[in-house]
Design an enzyme around this catalytic site. Structure first.
Site, PDB file in Angstrom:
ATOM      1  CB  CYS A 128      -0.897   0.016   1.232  1.00  0.00           C
ATOM      2  SG  CYS A 128      -1.950  -1.432   1.400  1.00  0.00           S
ATOM      3  NE  ARG A 175       5.164   1.996  -2.241  1.00  0.00           N
ATOM      4  CZ  ARG A 175       5.589   1.555  -1.074  1.00  0.00           C
ATOM      5  NH1 ARG A 175       4.956   0.585  -0.463  1.00  0.00           N
ATOM      6  NH2 ARG A 175       6.675   2.057  -0.516  1.00  0.00           N
ATOM      7  CD1 TRP A 193      -2.244  -5.641  -3.745  1.00  0.00           C
ATOM      8  CD2 TRP A 193      -2.023  -6.549  -1.714  1.00  0.00           C
ATOM      9  NE1 TRP A 193      -2.042  -6.984  -3.913  1.00  0.00           N
ATOM     10  CE2 TRP A 193      -1.907  -7.575  -2.680  1.00  0.00           C
ATOM     11  CE3 TRP A 193      -1.920  -6.884  -0.358  1.00  0.00           C
ATOM     12  CZ2 TRP A 193      -1.680  -8.903  -2.336  1.00  0.00           C
ATOM     13  CZ3 TRP A 193      -1.700  -8.210  -0.011  1.00  0.00           C
ATOM     14  CH2 TRP A 193      -1.582  -9.198  -0.992  1.00  0.00           C
ATOM     15  CG  ASN A 198       1.173   1.427   3.738  1.00  0.00           C
ATOM     16  OD1 ASN A 198       0.048   1.649   3.302  1.00  0.00           O
ATOM     17  ND2 ASN A 198       2.257   1.974   3.208  1.00  0.00           N
ATOM     18  N   GLY A 199       0.207  -2.218   6.322  1.00  0.00           N
ATOM     19  CA  GLY A 199       0.538  -3.280   7.255  1.00  0.00           C
ATOM     20  C   GLY A 199      -0.693  -4.034   7.713  1.00  0.00           C
ATOM     21  CD  GLU A 210      12.318 -14.971 -11.535  1.00  0.00           C
ATOM     22  OE1 GLU A 210      12.113 -13.830 -11.986  1.00  0.00           O
ATOM     23  OE2 GLU A 210      11.861 -15.363 -10.443  1.00  0.00           O
ATOM     24  CE  LYS A 212      10.128 -11.747 -13.063  1.00  0.00           C
ATOM     25  NZ  LYS A 212       9.861 -12.266 -11.721  1.00  0.00           N
ATOM     26  CD  GLU A 227       5.888 -12.460 -10.383  1.00  0.00           C
ATOM     27  OE1 GLU A 227       6.105 -12.066  -9.229  1.00  0.00           O
ATOM     28  OE2 GLU A 227       6.687 -12.278 -11.318  1.00  0.00           O
ATOM     29  CG  HIS A 251      11.709 -39.007  -9.522  1.00  0.00           C
ATOM     30  ND1 HIS A 251      11.878 -40.346  -9.264  1.00  0.00           N
ATOM     31  CD2 HIS A 251      12.911 -38.550  -9.960  1.00  0.00           C
ATOM     32  CE1 HIS A 251      13.122 -40.683  -9.515  1.00  0.00           C
ATOM     33  NE2 HIS A 251      13.782 -39.610  -9.942  1.00  0.00           N
ATOM     34  CE  LYS A 265       9.260  -3.788  -8.114  1.00  0.00           C
ATOM     35  NZ  LYS A 265       9.701  -4.842  -9.047  1.00  0.00           N
TER      36      LYS A 265
END
Length: 603
Positions: free
Chosen positions: A2, A27, A74, A98-99, A476, A480, A483, A499, A598
């Site tokens: 946020c 963000r 957010w 925020n938090g 990664e 990506k 996301e 496996h 972000k």
């Protein structure tokens, strides 16, 4: 995550707040709002969705006043909605946050008898209600906030406005970043330097547990024990206010293209005259017996890659853990442990909490992009990755810069421990110095990768494979793609395919393989053959030698020859481009993907 901004100004503040919030859009957020005081009267406007919706609302219902707070939210507690959007208000107090307030439910139950009323599902509204309850008991705003802070459990950055007080703002931080600044008859508050850069040239970062009482003429700062303290003001770098795409369609595209330049800057910072040049006080690996690396998301995959490098080059055992698990696992930290924390923002809540656990138990090194961040300030040694501001939510240039710094750290460990000769280290540094030019060459494959992306954009499931240090890159690459394209993707070590995951393979599942022609290439070929024998469609990223042996793959893109050790840095580029162009083909929001933020400053 946020974003917070606050201004005690000399002009109408609503447009200033909205403009500052625009600079925090990167963000990630799902609603926004502002509150102002005009002629002593507190009022607010809120809207769901993009900031343009709040701007439209302010055109229809202007909000005058020269004092105000703003917020991009957010969602954590409660779905995105106007009633859950910040600022929250109870009686004469408005607050942005925020938090996460962990004990909000218990506080709300306790306050229920006061009949102060609730309208939202959020934890933040409880902060406003609690503060209002102290005001009704006769406390001053400053006393009410002090008492409120004593009751809160969790992480927060808070900014308060009060009805009837147009020259007062109170702010506080615990776990989430917050900075303040005084100007010429003005005061500013922000959760990010970028929000305030056009308004001031210096910031004072509040330390853990600090809170501050602001007027246009003064800033009184108190620590967690309510003792007056003085905190150092630092200049804002000119780059902090620059947020331009430079002709690129998206921030992510710009940041992918910047990688040769920023990597060159990293190497110039840490390598001088062909030798390692780490900053003082530096670090000596000769007495280190074990390394613990802690991070979240993309940064954790950088750590996994560094594990291969450090163990191979320096012979040091390395443990990699995600911060959200490490901090609650309470692992033993034996003597001789070096703890390395990696975070682009330097504010990641779980990573910071894991660092706090290691304080006093191990020497702490951080690898961060923001040298003034909480994680950097709490470290014995902070190593900047020098990526410049990264706006796109999906990390690109920060990832490759993290890899470069961690690779250099591996060479430093090998140097200190004598596991590599001076000539061997010089050779590896020379190889690493070629990477920026090789990445520039790899970017030329973008057209081919775009074509591949169009073909895989219709898939519902995609697997990524890699061996050795390419395995973390497979993780990664899958992240990506998930996301920003919203396609389900998973990364696996190539040898693990048989496996279990091979049960997923059919003609509808593309298999992305990162396989330079290195000492493990023959093993990767065997895994590809297993896939193709079951109808799987292989997309191979390799060099000319590797591609020449595999003419029957579904798609391929050629990468330049690269020294084996540093191949993960180069092959990050096709992973990023593949995700980017797949998202373009699907029409998703590349820079601000749904549900993501972000800088994740909540647990």
């Amino acid at each position: 995550m946020c974003g917070i901004v606050g201004v005690l100004g000399r002009h109408q503040v609503a447009p200033i707040l909205v403009e500052a919030l625009k600079r925090l859009e990167y963000r990630g957020y799902d609603s926004a709002g502002i509150a102002t005081i005009d002629e002593g009267r507190l009022d607010r406007r809120r809207a769901v969705g993009k900031l343009i919706n709040l701007s439209d609302h302010l055109v229809r219902a202007p909000l005058p006043g020269m004092s105000g707070i703003g917020h991009t939210r957010w969602a954590t507690h409660g779905a995105p909605s106007v009633t859950n959007a910040h600022p929250h208000r109870s009686g004469s107090v408005a607050v942005v946050h925020n938090g996460i307030i962990e004990n909000y439910a218990a506080l709300r139950d306790e306050l229920g008898a006061r009949n102060l009323g609730t309208e939202s599902e959020t934890d933040t509204e409880t902060v406003a209600i609690l503060t209002q309850s102290f005001l009704e008991d006769g406390a001053t705003p400053q006393e009410a906030v002090a008492r409120t802070l004593e009751r809160l459990e969790g992480a927060f950055a808070l900014a308060f406005l009060f009805d009837g007080h147009d020259d007062l703002m109170i702010v506080a931080r615990r776990g989430s970043p917050l900075a303040i600044s005084l100007g010429d008859g003005e005061a500013f508050v922000g959760s990010d330097a970028i929000a305030l850069a056009p308004m001031t040239d210096h910031l004072t970062y509040l330390e853990e547990g600090d809170w501050a009482v602001l007027t246009r003429a003064s800033a009184q700062i108190f620590d967690a024990a309510n003792r007056p303290v003085i905190r150092t003001s630092v200049p804002i770098t000119p780059e902090a206010g620059r947020v331009e795409k430079g002709g690129h369609r998206h921030w992510m595209a710009k940041e992918i293209a910047e990688q040769p330049a920023v990597l060159d800057a990293v190497l110039g910072h840490y390598v001088r005259d062909g030798a390692l040049a780490f900053p003082d006080p530096g670090i000596d690996f000769s007495d280190v017996t074990r390394i613990v690396m802690v991070a979240c998301g993309t940064a954790s995959y950088a750590c996994h890659t560094a594990k291969y490098w450090i163990e191979r080059l320096a012979g040091l055992p390395v443990e990699v853990d995600v911060a959200s698990e490490f901090r609650y696992r309470e692992p033993p930290i034996p003597e001789g442990t070096l703890a390395v924390f990696v975070s682009q923002s330097g504010e990641t809540a779980d990573t910071l909490a894991a660092l706090r656990y290691c304080e006093g138990r191990a020497r702490i090194v951080s690898v961060v992009n923001v040298e003034s961040s909480s994680i950097a300030r709490a470290s014995d040694l902070a190593l900047p990755i020098l990526a410049g501001r990264e706006i796109g939510v999906a990390s690109t240039k920060a990832f490759t810069c993290q890899l470069a710094v961690l690779g250099l750290l591996a060479l430093k460990a090998a140097q200190d421990r004598g596991t590599l000769s001076a000539s061997e280290i010089a050779g590896h540094l020379d190889d690493l110095g070629r990477i920026p030019a090789l990445i520039a060459h790899a970017l030329n494959a973008e057209s081919e990768i775009s074509d591949i992306a169009r073909d895989i954009s219709e898939a519902q499931d995609i697997l990524f494979l890699g061996r050795g240090a390419m395995y973390p890159l497979a993780l990664e690459g899958a992240l990506k793609l998930k996301e920003i394209s919203y396609i389900h993707a998973e990364g696996y070590a190539s040898g693990e395919l048989k496996h279990g995951p091979i049960a997923l393979v059919d003609e509808h599942v593309p298999i992305i393989v990162f396989a330079p022609s290195d000492r493990l290439f023959a093993k990767s070929v065997s895994n590809m053959q297993e896939v193709m024998a079951r109808g799987g469609r292989v997309v191979l990223f390799s060099d000319a030698a590797g591609l020449s042996t595999q003419p029957n793959v579904w798609h391929h893109a050629q990468m330049p020859d690269v020294p084996e050790l540093w191949a993960p840095i180069l092959y990050a580029v096709p992973a990023q481009l593949l995700a980017y162009h797949t998202a373009i083909a699907k029409g998703t929001d590349v820079d601000q993907p749904r549900n993501l933020a972000k800088s994740v400053t909540v647990e």
